[in-house]
Design a protein around this motif. Structure first.
Motif, short mmCIF file in Angstrom:
data_model
loop_
_atom_site.label_atom_id
_atom_site.label_comp_id
_atom_site.label_asym_id
_atom_site.label_seq_id
_atom_site.Cartn_x
_atom_site.Cartn_y
_atom_site.Cartn_z
N ALA A 1 2.98 1.39 -3.56
CA ALA A 1 2.13 1.69 -4.71
C ALA A 1 1.58 3.12 -4.68
CB ALA A 1 0.98 0.69 -4.78
N ASP A 2 1.77 3.83 -3.59
CA ASP A 2 1.29 5.21 -3.46
C ASP A 2 2.40 6.17 -3.86
OD1 ASP A 2 0.25 7.67 -2.79
OD2 ASP A 2 -0.12 7.17 -0.68
N GLY B 1 2.39 9.14 -4.48
CA GLY B 1 2.28 10.44 -3.83
C GLY B 1 3.13 10.54 -2.57
N LEU B 2 3.48 9.41 -1.97
CA LEU B 2 4.35 9.42 -0.78
C LEU B 2 5.82 9.69 -1.13
CD1 LEU B 2 3.23 6.29 1.28
CD2 LEU B 2 2.92 8.70 1.88
N GLU C 1 2.44 13.05 -10.27
CA GLU C 1 1.02 12.92 -10.49
C GLU C 1 0.77 11.91 -11.60
OE1 GLU C 1 2.42 16.25 -13.10
OE2 GLU C 1 2.36 16.19 -10.93
N TRP C 2 -0.31 11.15 -11.42
CA TRP C 2 -0.73 10.20 -12.45
C TRP C 2 -1.22 10.99 -13.65
CZ3 TRP C 2 0.80 5.46 -12.22
CH2 TRP C 2 1.04 4.86 -10.99
N THR D 1 -5.20 6.52 -11.76
CA THR D 1 -5.29 6.87 -10.34
C THR D 1 -4.41 5.98 -9.48
OG1 THR D 1 -7.21 5.43 -10.08
CG2 THR D 1 -7.64 7.77 -10.57
N GLY D 2 -3.70 5.06 -10.11
CA GLY D 2 -2.82 4.17 -9.38
C GLY D 2 -2.06 3.30 -10.36
N ALA E 1 0.83 -1.21 0.00
CA ALA E 1 0.00 0.00 0.00
C ALA E 1 0.87 1.26 0.00
CB ALA E 1 -0.95 -0.01 1.20
N LEU E 2 2.00 1.22 0.67
CA LEU E 2 2.91 2.36 0.71
C LEU E 2 3.69 2.50 -0.58
CD1 LEU E 2 4.21 1.83 4.35
CD2 LEU E 2 2.54 3.55 3.59
#
Length: 168
Positions: free
Chosen positions: A32-33, A35-36, A48-49, A54-55, A29-30
């Protein structure tokens, strides 16, 4: 990292790993994000995607905006080229067929936690590193070595921060 005498055309790589005391789904989860990632990087400023993504998913694209004291500021478009949910998230920077670099996070269950690895490959496409080599071709091996050591330090710091977040 030991001196290898690698040149840019050798497509040198760096890989760092750490054990994380958290389940792979928590670590994933971390990772794949995206934005972190700017919080954990000394170079990456924002991401940004693109194109409605969105992922992470195969073929998804994201823009990254970076800054480095020696290279200045730049933006890139990355293409997700490896995607196995919970296991592998990899992308190619710029042209996926001839990238300036490739990056990958890999997760493997390990005991009561997760073995987390970050890997990157320089080239074969041109990058800011290529431009530095163009200016000082006689110092190519040193330029490559210094940059790989810097990337190794930065990747180690990223994994340390991911570990701290996952274990919190």
């Amino acid at each position: 990292m030991e001196w290898t005498g690698a040149r840019y055309a050798d497509r040198p790589t760096v890989e760092v790993s750490t054990w994380v005391g958290a389940a792979p789904d928590r670590v994933w989860a971390l990772v794949a994000d995206i934005g972190l990632m700017p919080r954990m990087s000394g170079e990456l400023r924002s991401v940004e995607w693109l194109d409605g993504a969105t992922g992470p998913a195969l073929g998804a694209k994201f823009a990254g905006h970076s800054r480095h004291e020696a290279f200045g500021e730049w933006s890139t478009t990355s293409h997700v080229v490896e995607y196995e949910p919970g296991r592998v998230f990899g992308w190619a920077v710029e042209d996926p067929g001839h990238p300036s670099s490739r990056w990958r996070f890999r997760l493997e269950p390990a005991g009561e936690g997760t073995l987390l690895s970050e890997w990157m490959q320089v080239g074969p496409g041109r990058s800011g590193l290529s431009m530095a080599i163009d200016r000082m071709p006689d110092k190519e091996q040193k330029i490559v070595f210094v940059r790989l050591r810097e990337l190794e330090r930065n990747m180690t710091a990223t994994l340390r921060q991911l570990k701290e977040l996952a274990e919190a």
